[in-house]
Write a protein that holds these residues in place. Sequence first.
Motif, PDB file in Angstrom:
ATOM      1  N   GLY A  85      -6.134  -1.902  -2.392  1.00 42.66           N
ATOM      2  CA  GLY A  85      -4.942  -2.469  -1.787  1.00 42.66           C
ATOM      3  C   GLY A  85      -3.700  -1.847  -2.408  1.00 42.66           C
ATOM      4  O   GLY A  85      -3.778  -0.829  -3.101  1.00 42.66           O
ATOM      5  N   VAL A  86      -2.570  -2.451  -2.171  1.00 39.33           N
ATOM      6  CA  VAL A  86      -1.320  -1.931  -2.745  1.00 39.33           C
ATOM      7  C   VAL A  86      -0.863  -2.758  -3.935  1.00 39.33           C
ATOM      8  O   VAL A  86       0.119  -2.416  -4.592  1.00 39.33           O
ATOM      9  CB  VAL A  86      -0.209  -1.877  -1.672  1.00 39.33           C
ATOM     10  N   GLU A  87      -1.569  -3.845  -4.211  1.00 41.82           N
ATOM     11  CA  GLU A  87      -1.246  -4.693  -5.365  1.00 41.82           C
ATOM     12  C   GLU A  87      -2.548  -5.214  -5.951  1.00 41.82           C
ATOM     13  O   GLU A  87      -3.441  -5.642  -5.233  1.00 41.82           O
ATOM     14  CB  GLU A  87      -0.356  -5.869  -4.941  1.00 41.82           C
ATOM     15  N   GLN A  88      -2.649  -5.134  -7.273  1.00 42.95           N
ATOM     16  CA  GLN A  88      -3.846  -5.612  -7.962  1.00 42.95           C
ATOM     17  C   GLN A  88      -3.443  -6.524  -9.122  1.00 42.95           C
ATOM     18  O   GLN A  88      -2.366  -6.370  -9.706  1.00 42.95           O
ATOM     19  CB  GLN A  88      -4.683  -4.456  -8.523  1.00 42.95           C
ATOM     20  N   HIS A  89      -4.332  -7.460  -9.423  1.00 42.26           N
ATOM     21  CA  HIS A  89      -4.065  -8.379 -10.540  1.00 42.26           C
ATOM     22  C   HIS A  89      -5.402  -8.857 -11.106  1.00 42.26           C
ATOM     23  O   HIS A  89      -6.299  -9.265 -10.356  1.00 42.26           O
ATOM     24  CB  HIS A  89      -3.245  -9.576 -10.050  1.00 42.26           C
ATOM     25  N   HIS A 100      -1.395  -5.984   2.452  1.00 40.32           N
ATOM     26  CA  HIS A 100      -0.749  -6.376   3.710  1.00 40.32           C
ATOM     27  C   HIS A 100      -1.695  -7.167   4.621  1.00 40.32           C
ATOM     28  O   HIS A 100      -1.434  -7.294   5.821  1.00 40.32           O
ATOM     29  CB  HIS A 100      -0.220  -5.163   4.475  1.00 40.32           C
ATOM     30  N   GLY A 101      -2.798  -7.662   4.086  1.00 39.43           N
ATOM     31  CA  GLY A 101      -3.738  -8.425   4.902  1.00 39.43           C
ATOM     32  C   GLY A 101      -4.616  -7.574   5.801  1.00 39.43           C
ATOM     33  O   GLY A 101      -5.344  -8.113   6.641  1.00 39.43           O
ATOM     34  N   VAL A 102      -4.595  -6.240   5.635  1.00 43.61           N
ATOM     35  CA  VAL A 102      -5.352  -5.337   6.504  1.00 43.61           C
ATOM     36  C   VAL A 102      -6.562  -4.791   5.752  1.00 43.61           C
ATOM     37  O   VAL A 102      -6.405  -4.193   4.677  1.00 43.61           O
ATOM     38  CB  VAL A 102      -4.472  -4.176   7.000  1.00 43.61           C
ATOM     39  N   THR A 103      -7.727  -4.988   6.294  1.00 42.74           N
ATOM     40  CA  THR A 103      -9.069  -4.663   5.790  1.00 42.74           C
ATOM     41  C   THR A 103      -9.514  -5.699   4.757  1.00 42.74           C
ATOM     42  O   THR A 103      -8.716  -6.181   3.944  1.00 42.74           O
ATOM     43  CB  THR A 103      -9.205  -3.251   5.175  1.00 42.74           C
ATOM     44  N   SER A 104     -10.779  -6.029   4.826  1.00 40.73           N
ATOM     45  CA  SER A 104     -11.333  -7.015   3.888  1.00 40.73           C
ATOM     46  C   SER A 104     -11.389  -6.469   2.478  1.00 40.73           C
ATOM     47  O   SER A 104     -11.123  -7.183   1.502  1.00 40.73           O
ATOM     48  CB  SER A 104     -12.739  -7.428   4.345  1.00 40.73           C
ATOM     49  N   ARG A 105     -11.759  -5.194   2.337  1.00 40.40           N
ATOM     50  CA  ARG A 105     -11.919  -4.630   0.998  1.00 40.40           C
ATOM     51  C   ARG A 105     -10.613  -4.635   0.221  1.00 40.40           C
ATOM     52  O   ARG A 105     -10.610  -4.863  -0.998  1.00 40.40           O
ATOM     53  CB  ARG A 105     -12.468  -3.198   1.101  1.00 40.40           C
ATOM     54  N   ALA A 106      -9.504  -4.363   0.910  1.00 41.83           N
ATOM     55  CA  ALA A 106      -8.222  -4.267   0.225  1.00 41.83           C
ATOM     56  C   ALA A 106      -7.533  -5.619   0.076  1.00 41.83           C
ATOM     57  O   ALA A 106      -6.447  -5.698  -0.495  1.00 41.83           O
ATOM     58  CB  ALA A 106      -7.303  -3.301   0.965  1.00 41.83           C
ATOM     59  N   LEU A 181      -5.027   9.873  11.848  1.00 43.73           N
ATOM     60  CA  LEU A 181      -4.702   8.484  12.160  1.00 43.73           C
ATOM     61  C   LEU A 181      -4.981   8.166  13.633  1.00 43.73           C
ATOM     62  O   LEU A 181      -5.428   7.066  13.960  1.00 43.73           O
ATOM     63  CB  LEU A 181      -3.234   8.219  11.834  1.00 43.73           C
ATOM     64  N   ARG A 182      -4.755   9.119  14.503  1.00 43.96           N
ATOM     65  CA  ARG A 182      -5.011   8.893  15.927  1.00 43.96           C
ATOM     66  C   ARG A 182      -6.510   8.713  16.191  1.00 43.96           C
ATOM     67  O   ARG A 182      -6.920   7.826  16.941  1.00 43.96           O
ATOM     68  CB  ARG A 182      -4.452  10.057  16.750  1.00 43.96           C
ATOM     69  N   ARG A 186      -7.679   2.502  13.899  1.00 41.27           N
ATOM     70  CA  ARG A 186      -7.370   1.199  13.295  1.00 41.27           C
ATOM     71  C   ARG A 186      -5.952   1.199  12.750  1.00 41.27           C
ATOM     72  O   ARG A 186      -5.481   2.197  12.201  1.00 41.27           O
ATOM     73  CB  ARG A 186      -8.351   0.869  12.177  1.00 41.27           C
ATOM     74  N   GLU A 187      -5.293   0.062  12.866  1.00 40.28           N
ATOM     75  CA  GLU A 187      -3.912  -0.051  12.406  1.00 40.28           C
ATOM     76  C   GLU A 187      -3.882  -0.428  10.931  1.00 40.28           C
ATOM     77  O   GLU A 187      -3.458  -1.516  10.536  1.00 40.28           O
ATOM     78  CB  GLU A 187      -3.160  -1.071  13.258  1.00 40.28           C
ATOM     79  N   VAL A 188      -4.342   0.489  10.105  1.00 38.82           N
ATOM     80  CA  VAL A 188      -4.326   0.305   8.659  1.00 38.82           C
ATOM     81  C   VAL A 188      -3.138   1.078   8.101  1.00 38.82           C
ATOM     82  O   VAL A 188      -3.025   2.290   8.320  1.00 38.82           O
ATOM     83  CB  VAL A 188      -5.633   0.814   8.018  1.00 38.82           C
ATOM     84  N   PRO A 189      -2.231   0.422   7.397  1.00 38.92           N
ATOM     85  CA  PRO A 189      -1.066   1.124   6.856  1.00 38.92           C
ATOM     86  C   PRO A 189      -1.484   2.299   5.972  1.00 38.92           C
ATOM     87  O   PRO A 189      -2.490   2.245   5.264  1.00 38.92           O
ATOM     88  CB  PRO A 189      -0.345   0.039   6.038  1.00 38.92           C
ATOM     89  N   VAL A 190      -0.687   3.354   6.014  1.00 40.48           N
ATOM     90  CA  VAL A 190      -1.012   4.551   5.238  1.00 40.48           C
ATOM     91  C   VAL A 190      -1.043   4.245   3.749  1.00 40.48           C
ATOM     92  O   VAL A 190      -1.864   4.810   3.012  1.00 40.48           O
ATOM     93  CB  VAL A 190      -0.007   5.677   5.559  1.00 40.48           C
ATOM     94  N   ASP A 191      -0.179   3.337   3.277  1.00 35.84           N
ATOM     95  CA  ASP A 191      -0.192   3.059   1.837  1.00 35.84           C
ATOM     96  C   ASP A 191      -1.476   2.336   1.413  1.00 35.84           C
ATOM     97  O   ASP A 191      -1.882   2.427   0.249  1.00 35.84           O
ATOM     98  CB  ASP A 191       1.051   2.276   1.400  1.00 35.84           C
ATOM     99  N   VAL A 192      -2.148   1.652   2.340  1.00 34.95           N
ATOM    100  CA  VAL A 192      -3.446   1.054   2.028  1.00 34.95           C
ATOM    101  C   VAL A 192      -4.535   2.129   2.043  1.00 34.95           C
ATOM    102  O   VAL A 192      -5.399   2.182   1.161  1.00 34.95           O
ATOM    103  CB  VAL A 192      -3.785  -0.072   3.024  1.00 34.95           C
ATOM    104  N   LEU A 193      -4.483   3.013   3.036  1.00 34.82           N
ATOM    105  CA  LEU A 193      -5.469   4.091   3.139  1.00 34.82           C
ATOM    106  C   LEU A 193      -5.411   5.031   1.946  1.00 34.82           C
ATOM    107  O   LEU A 193      -6.448   5.556   1.504  1.00 34.82           O
ATOM    108  CB  LEU A 193      -5.240   4.904   4.414  1.00 34.82           C
ATOM    109  N   THR A 194      -4.230   5.264   1.415  1.00 35.11           N
ATOM    110  CA  THR A 194      -4.060   6.252   0.355  1.00 35.11           C
ATOM    111  C   THR A 194      -4.034   5.645  -1.041  1.00 35.11           C
ATOM    112  O   THR A 194      -3.785   6.353  -2.019  1.00 35.11           O
ATOM    113  CB  THR A 194      -2.771   7.064   0.574  1.00 35.11           C
ATOM    114  N   ALA A 195      -4.303   4.352  -1.138  1.00 34.70           N
ATOM    115  CA  ALA A 195      -4.311   3.703  -2.453  1.00 34.70           C
ATOM    116  C   ALA A 195      -5.631   3.970  -3.167  1.00 34.70           C
ATOM    117  O   ALA A 195      -6.705   3.874  -2.583  1.00 34.70           O
ATOM    118  CB  ALA A 195      -4.092   2.195  -2.292  1.00 34.70           C
ATOM    119  N   VAL A 196      -5.535   4.299  -4.435  1.00 36.89           N
ATOM    120  CA  VAL A 196      -6.714   4.483  -5.287  1.00 36.89           C
ATOM    121  C   VAL A 196      -6.252   4.281  -6.724  1.00 36.89           C
ATOM    122  O   VAL A 196      -5.099   4.556  -7.062  1.00 36.89           O
ATOM    123  CB  VAL A 196      -7.337   5.887  -5.101  1.00 36.89           C
TER     124      VAL A 196
END
Length: 300
Positions: A85-89, A100-106, A181-182, A186-196
Amino acid sequence: MSELPAPGSRVSLRYRLPAGSAKPLTDVIGHLERLTPTVLIRTKDGELVDVAPDDIVSVRELSHAPVRASEIRALEHAAALAWPGVEQHWLGGWLLRAGHGVTSRANSAIPLGVSAQIADLSAVLDWYRERDLPAWLALPERLLPIRSPGIKPTRVMVRELPAAPSTASVTLARQPDAQWLRIYEREVPVDVLTAVVDGRLTFATVPECAVGRGAVTTAPDGTAWLGISSVRVPPGRRRQGHARAVCEALLVWGAEAGARHAYVQVEVDNHEAVALYTSLGFRLHHQTRYVAAEDLVGPR
């Protein structure tokens, strides 16, 4: 007869004994050698057990080889770093992720530390409520004694690297471009796709035909894992080998990036994907599911 997994799978099978036997049922654990005309199972000791299909009472697929809970925890740790995801704790032994609530894994909390407890769930619920997100728990089997069946039962399948041919038709890039992306759709934000977290990413494309995502991250035991995900082929391009080409290119990339093992996470009812990954040499390691924390905590 209960539905049987593919030959080569490791199962626990319960079946009826002939009339007059000391007990009516017995169990056998081993690998499926044959499904027809009778079911043939090879046990750990090499014994072949032949069972008539009508005598089978139940069957449960097991990990391809015995797996310790510590091995499940290590692999899930690497997989969580690949979809953080874009935030971890960290909350006790739980890793909480929001994207952002997109994908279960993130967007789920996973019990990666041995200190993770069910008693922590109220605090987990509060963390997600502060972000206006549902609190989903990603629960690999055997890590916590939670019996709720949950949703999205998922197979985690693994294989060793390398041993994959190079695929010239596949291009790799550090970021997903407009074509990637096309095709992904899926409408997954790029910042979620590129997070690692502490890892490397690549995005594979067969032009106009298929895409996939590869992530190499390292488990606490030092094992570098390649995770293959986001494999997508448009309907009109399916059954032409494009998904296989993407996966094979990612396997080569992962080996070059230092990974010695690979995993995929695929929902159990996605039979085509399971068949593809099985044909690529992946075998069941363990299973996971998602459970709503609110269902376990109760009204507050």
